[in-house]
Design a protein around this motif. Structure first.
Motif, mmCIF file in Angstrom:
data_model
loop_
_atom_site.group_PDB
_atom_site.id
_atom_site.type_symbol
_atom_site.label_atom_id
_atom_site.label_comp_id
_atom_site.label_asym_id
_atom_site.label_seq_id
_atom_site.Cartn_x
_atom_site.Cartn_y
_atom_site.Cartn_z
ATOM 1 N N PRO A 1 67.329 104.021 49.370
ATOM 2 C CA PRO A 1 67.172 102.648 48.888
ATOM 3 C C PRO A 1 66.906 103.040 46.698
ATOM 4 O O PRO A 1 65.960 103.369 46.873
ATOM 5 C CB PRO A 1 65.976 102.472 49.770
ATOM 6 N N ALA A 2 67.604 101.725 47.053
ATOM 7 C CA ALA A 2 67.523 101.248 44.726
ATOM 8 C C ALA A 2 65.870 100.623 44.706
ATOM 9 O O ALA A 2 65.386 100.202 45.690
ATOM 10 C CB ALA A 2 68.388 100.581 44.052
ATOM 11 N N LYS A 3 65.045 101.097 43.751
ATOM 12 C CA LYS A 3 64.355 100.562 43.628
ATOM 13 C C LYS A 3 64.055 98.968 43.120
ATOM 14 O O LYS A 3 65.553 98.839 43.028
ATOM 15 C CB LYS A 3 63.192 101.727 42.483
ATOM 16 N N ALA A 4 63.130 98.530 43.317
ATOM 17 C CA ALA A 4 63.030 96.410 42.969
ATOM 18 C C ALA A 4 63.915 96.763 41.179
ATOM 19 O O ALA A 4 63.201 97.399 40.153
ATOM 20 C CB ALA A 4 61.857 96.391 42.684
ATOM 21 N N GLY A 5 64.661 96.156 40.718
ATOM 22 C CA GLY A 5 65.307 95.610 39.862
ATOM 23 C C GLY A 5 66.101 96.420 39.507
ATOM 24 O O GLY A 5 67.046 96.468 37.717
ATOM 25 N N LYS B 1 73.787 91.153 44.241
ATOM 26 C CA LYS B 1 72.827 90.522 44.243
ATOM 27 C C LYS B 1 72.755 89.220 45.354
ATOM 28 O O LYS B 1 72.064 88.096 45.975
ATOM 29 C CB LYS B 1 72.495 89.844 42.820
ATOM 30 N N GLN B 2 74.425 88.696 45.367
ATOM 31 C CA GLN B 2 74.548 87.540 45.691
ATOM 32 C C GLN B 2 75.474 87.150 46.940
ATOM 33 O O GLN B 2 75.762 85.981 47.434
ATOM 34 C CB GLN B 2 75.994 87.406 44.657
ATOM 35 N N VAL B 3 76.077 88.613 47.628
ATOM 36 C CA VAL B 3 76.925 88.933 48.801
ATOM 37 C C VAL B 3 76.365 89.839 49.493
ATOM 38 O O VAL B 3 75.852 90.918 48.798
ATOM 39 C CB VAL B 3 77.728 88.396 49.136
ATOM 40 N N ALA B 4 76.540 89.787 50.683
ATOM 41 C CA ALA B 4 76.463 91.843 51.511
ATOM 42 C C ALA B 4 77.272 91.984 51.358
ATOM 43 O O ALA B 4 78.441 92.077 52.092
ATOM 44 C CB ALA B 4 75.210 91.130 52.973
ATOM 45 N N PHE B 5 77.503 93.257 51.366
ATOM 46 C CA PHE B 5 78.548 94.313 51.947
ATOM 47 C C PHE B 5 78.471 95.242 52.589
ATOM 48 O O PHE B 5 77.281 95.841 52.828
ATOM 49 C CB PHE B 5 79.073 95.063 50.335
ATOM 50 N N TYR C 1 86.473 98.781 47.247
ATOM 51 C CA TYR C 1 85.977 97.837 47.798
ATOM 52 C C TYR C 1 85.700 97.482 49.288
ATOM 53 O O TYR C 1 85.194 98.680 50.032
ATOM 54 C CB TYR C 1 87.922 97.720 48.714
ATOM 55 N N GLY C 2 84.842 96.126 49.334
ATOM 56 C CA GLY C 2 84.156 96.461 50.761
ATOM 57 C C GLY C 2 84.193 94.843 51.374
ATOM 58 O O GLY C 2 84.376 93.973 50.892
ATOM 59 N N VAL C 3 83.362 95.008 53.039
ATOM 60 C CA VAL C 3 84.085 93.132 53.747
ATOM 61 C C VAL C 3 82.676 92.877 53.340
ATOM 62 O O VAL C 3 81.608 93.508 53.079
ATOM 63 C CB VAL C 3 83.967 93.431 55.153
ATOM 64 N N ALA C 4 82.542 91.209 52.558
ATOM 65 C CA ALA C 4 81.801 90.756 51.817
ATOM 66 C C ALA C 4 81.211 89.777 52.982
ATOM 67 O O ALA C 4 82.426 89.236 53.774
ATOM 68 C CB ALA C 4 82.294 89.771 50.665
ATOM 69 N N THR C 5 79.898 89.953 53.661
ATOM 70 C CA THR C 5 79.203 88.285 54.333
ATOM 71 C C THR C 5 78.255 87.695 52.887
ATOM 72 O O THR C 5 77.685 88.389 52.071
ATOM 73 C CB THR C 5 79.050 89.108 55.567
ATOM 74 N N LYS C 6 77.877 86.419 54.011
ATOM 75 C CA LYS C 6 76.890 86.064 53.515
ATOM 76 C C LYS C 6 75.778 86.759 52.907
ATOM 77 O O LYS C 6 75.222 87.940 54.680
ATOM 78 C CB LYS C 6 76.443 84.826 54.420
ATOM 79 N N LEU C 7 74.656 86.785 52.426
ATOM 80 C CA LEU C 7 73.401 87.474 52.469
ATOM 81 C C LEU C 7 72.748 87.279 53.523
ATOM 82 O O LEU C 7 72.320 86.138 53.616
ATOM 83 C CB LEU C 7 72.929 87.662 51.225
ATOM 84 N N GLY C 8 71.758 88.109 54.449
ATOM 85 C CA GLY C 8 70.946 87.727 55.897
ATOM 86 C C GLY C 8 72.011 87.766 56.697
ATOM 87 O O GLY C 8 70.577 88.127 57.747
ATOM 88 N N ASN C 9 72.948 88.657 56.589
ATOM 89 C CA ASN C 9 73.593 88.288 57.840
ATOM 90 C C ASN C 9 73.582 89.179 58.163
ATOM 91 O O ASN C 9 74.626 90.267 58.803
ATOM 92 C CB ASN C 9 75.124 87.448 58.187
ATOM 93 N N ASP C 10 72.688 90.412 58.672
ATOM 94 C CA ASP C 10 72.519 92.061 58.789
ATOM 95 C C ASP C 10 73.444 92.850 59.818
ATOM 96 O O ASP C 10 73.985 92.859 59.862
ATOM 97 C CB ASP C 10 71.152 92.704 58.350
ATOM 98 N N ASP C 11 73.185 91.813 60.829
ATOM 99 C CA ASP C 11 74.142 91.856 62.558
ATOM 100 C C ASP C 11 75.360 92.097 62.268
ATOM 101 O O ASP C 11 75.866 93.168 62.610
ATOM 102 C CB ASP C 11 73.210 91.435 63.398
ATOM 103 N N LEU C 12 76.174 90.993 61.214
ATOM 104 C CA LEU C 12 77.691 90.998 60.943
ATOM 105 C C LEU C 12 77.437 92.816 60.588
ATOM 106 O O LEU C 12 78.659 93.893 60.603
ATOM 107 C CB LEU C 12 77.723 89.981 59.969
ATOM 108 N N VAL C 13 76.819 92.600 59.010
ATOM 109 C CA VAL C 13 77.933 93.773 58.251
ATOM 110 C C VAL C 13 77.530 94.880 59.261
ATOM 111 O O VAL C 13 77.849 95.723 59.187
ATOM 112 C CB VAL C 13 75.990 93.633 57.184
ATOM 113 N N ARG C 14 76.539 95.109 60.155
ATOM 114 C CA ARG C 14 75.940 96.573 60.943
ATOM 115 C C ARG C 14 77.591 96.401 61.430
ATOM 116 O O ARG C 14 77.925 98.137 61.941
ATOM 117 C CB ARG C 14 74.714 96.609 61.593
ATOM 118 N N ARG C 15 77.811 95.321 62.347
ATOM 119 C CA ARG C 15 78.445 95.191 62.848
ATOM 120 C C ARG C 15 80.277 95.355 62.880
ATOM 121 O O ARG C 15 80.963 96.282 62.911
ATOM 122 C CB ARG C 15 78.827 94.219 63.694
#
Length: 315
Positions: free
Chosen positions: A38-42, A147-151, A260-274
């Protein structure tokens, strides 16, 4: 130019409408895994590192199943990646094949998808406003976007490169661009690269000579009409454009390495994992994996020498 225009004219994918409330159109290969800390904050040292894969359901998956379909932001104009084939009216390409695999996994059918055409510069906004469940549209993973979306994990490696007529004096992303009119898509990593190092190219910020466009295919048309001297875009997209027009080709070498990655809304962790679990299965099988089958069908004629997908990274 006829081939490029035909692709645009044949598309009937639902357009994306942004602004206002989110409505109800969507809900608010055997390779060794590369582990990432995990990257450090910032900091952002490894933006391609994603959540570990899982087949478990969760709140986002449950909403998608209840709706009975995925809503996916795609490109409608990128030959070989996401385009409507004028010969049969079918939306197809490498990205579309991946969308169908995700839909099959979550909903049991590759056809339970609503496609929404999204310009390059509206991909992030579409996710943040809940207009789509995910974006599968040759979208580069980078530090600003995480910072804007989850990949998801990366599903393709590309790089920025120059496309120009075969007889052009332009030799690549270098000083031969000085004074040349260059087209790129607003909101793309190519646009950011030109802003940082333009080599004297004219590409934007001059109102009378604006050369940024919503979609990369528009750049090919401008190049064919002689309105610009070159295009800067992902080599994966440029190869498709060169396949449409044998009078142009790629110049020099890629000057970046991007994924390239599939992008989803931040916080949709279950979808990212799937999605990451789908990608695990998509990579399996070596030369017979679904990934390699899609590569051979859609990309191998224009992007030669690729022997497999990038290895996933997890945090």
């Amino acid at each position: 130019m006829a081939a490029a225009c035909a692709l645009t004219a044949a598309v009937t994918v639902l357009p994306l409408v942004l602004g206002g409330d989110s409505g109800d159109g969507a809900r608010p290969a055997g390779q060794q895994v590369a582990q990432a800390s995990p990257a450090k904050a910032g900091t952002c040292k490894d933006p391609e590192a994603s959540l570990s894969p899982s087949s478990a359901d969760g709140p986002t998956i449950d909403r998608i199943k209840k709706a009975g379909h995925l809503v996916v932001g795609v490109d409608q104009n990128s030959y070989r990646w996401g385009y409507r084939d004028p010969a049969n009216g079918r939306l197809d390409g490498f990205d579309i094949a991946l969308v169908r695999a995700i839909a099959k996994n979550i909903l049991g059918s590759k056809d339970k998808v609503i496609y929404r055409a999204i310009p390059t510069n509206q991909r992030v906004e579409a996710l943040q406003e809940g207009k789509v469940d995910m974006v599968v549209r040759t979208m580069t993973i980078n530090c600003e976007r995480v910072k804007q979306v989850a990949f998801s994990t990366a599903y393709f490696q590309a790089g920025q490169q120059v496309l120009a007529p075969k007889g052009s004096t332009i030799t690549g992303y270098n000083a031969t661009l000085k004074g040349k009119k260059v087209c790129t898509a607003t909101g793309s990593t190519a646009y950011d690269a030109l802003r940082a190092t333009s080599y004297g190219a004219v590409f934007a910020d001059t109102p009378s000579r604006q050369r940024t466009v919503p979609n990369q295919l528009d750049c090919l048309v401008e190049l064919q009409l002689g309105l610009v001297d070159a295009v800067v875009t992902d080599n994966a997209l440029a190869a498709g454009q060169a396949a449409q027009d044998p009078a142009v080709d790629l110049k020099g070498e890629p000057f970046t390495t991007e994924y390239y990655g599939v992008a989803t809304k931040l916080g949709n962790d279950d979808l990212v994992r799937r999605i990451n679990q789908v990608l695990v299965d998509y990579r399996k099988g070596g030369g017979n994996s679904p990934w390699m089958q899609a590569y051979r069908k859609w990309l191998s004629a224009d992007l030669k020498g690729i022997d497999g997908p990038p290895a996933p990274k997890y945090r």
